[in-house]
Design a protein around this motif. Structure first.
Motif, PDB file in Angstrom:
ATOM      1  N   UNK A   1       4.199 -31.752  50.725  1.00  0.00           N
ATOM      2  CA  UNK A   1       4.996 -32.880  51.188  1.00  0.00           C
ATOM      3  C   UNK A   1       4.574 -34.131  50.419  1.00  0.00           C
ATOM      4  N   UNK A   2       5.555 -34.831  49.866  1.00  0.00           N
ATOM      5  CA  UNK A   2       5.276 -36.033  49.092  1.00  0.00           C
ATOM      6  C   UNK A   2       5.091 -37.206  50.038  1.00  0.00           C
ATOM      7  N   UNK A  24       0.059 -42.056  45.843  1.00  0.00           N
ATOM      8  CA  UNK A  24       0.983 -40.933  45.937  1.00  0.00           C
ATOM      9  C   UNK A  24       0.205 -39.641  46.156  1.00  0.00           C
ATOM     10  N   UNK A  25       0.698 -38.818  47.037  1.00  0.00           N
ATOM     11  CA  UNK A  25       0.106 -37.491  47.252  1.00  0.00           C
ATOM     12  C   UNK A  25       1.215 -36.461  47.348  1.00  0.00           C
ATOM     13  N   UNK A  26       0.882 -35.236  47.075  1.00  0.00           N
ATOM     14  CA  UNK A  26       1.843 -34.155  47.146  1.00  0.00           C
ATOM     15  C   UNK A  26       2.449 -33.794  45.802  1.00  0.00           C
ATOM     16  N   UNK A  27       2.456 -34.751  44.878  1.00  0.00           N
ATOM     17  CA  UNK A  27       2.922 -34.499  43.521  1.00  0.00           C
ATOM     18  C   UNK A  27       2.610 -35.729  42.684  1.00  0.00           C
ATOM     19  N   UNK A 111      13.919 -41.572  45.447  1.00  0.00           N
ATOM     20  CA  UNK A 111      13.932 -40.474  46.406  1.00  0.00           C
ATOM     21  C   UNK A 111      12.803 -40.552  47.430  1.00  0.00           C
ATOM     22  N   UNK A 112      11.726 -41.203  47.061  1.00  0.00           N
ATOM     23  CA  UNK A 112      10.543 -41.236  47.923  1.00  0.00           C
ATOM     24  C   UNK A 112      10.158 -42.691  48.203  1.00  0.00           C
ATOM     25  N   UNK A 113       9.825 -42.945  49.465  1.00  0.00           N
ATOM     26  CA  UNK A 113       9.495 -44.297  49.892  1.00  0.00           C
ATOM     27  C   UNK A 113       8.240 -44.295  50.751  1.00  0.00           C
ATOM     28  N   UNK A 114       7.480 -45.383  50.626  1.00  0.00           N
ATOM     29  CA  UNK A 114       6.358 -45.588  51.519  1.00  0.00           C
ATOM     30  C   UNK A 114       6.804 -46.290  52.790  1.00  0.00           C
TER      31      UNK A 114
END
Length: 123
Positions: A1-2, A24-27, A111-114
């Motif tokens: 999971x990113x 960032x974690x997961x990728x 695509x990914x947000x904190x």
């Protein structure tokens, strides 16, 4: 999971500095881009800065150019936003975002947000 996790926000006086981190974690995003956006109360989310992980392409909003610097730490898979000469109008919730592909100024491209980190600048 990113996951993207921001930290480093806080309360600072005008003219001061803060450094935001985005871990960032997961990728990794070594072939992608990471951006910073912010949203002040009652206002729409706006672009702050973005860069390709390679560093070849960097964009800043006019409002922060010369004051903010985006950078990264490869081993830590972390992106930073160094904010200097802060102004009260910089007060907002700051988000980092990531995507595969080139950096963009529009939030819908990412695509990914904190979860956001609050920055408050008092005069």
């Amino acid at each position: 999971q990113v996951q993207l996790v921001e930290s480093g926000g806080g309360l600072v006086q005008a003219g001061g500095s803060l450094r935001l981190s985005c871990a960032a974690s997961g990728r990794t995003f070594r072939r992608g881009a990471v951006g910073w956006f912010r949203q002040a109360p009652g206002k729409e989310r706006e672009f702050v800065a973005a860069f390709s992980w390679s560093g070849a392409d960097i964009n800043y909003a006019d409002s922060v150019k010369g004051r903010f610097t985006i950078s990264r730490d490869n081993p830590e898979n972390t992106v930073y936003l160094q904010m200097n000469s802060l102004k009260p109008e910089d007060t907002a919730l700051y988000y980092c975002a990531a995507r595969d592909g080139s950096p963009g100024v529009y939030g819908y491209l990412y695509d990914y947000w904190g979860q956001g980190s609050q920055v408050t600048v008092c005069s």
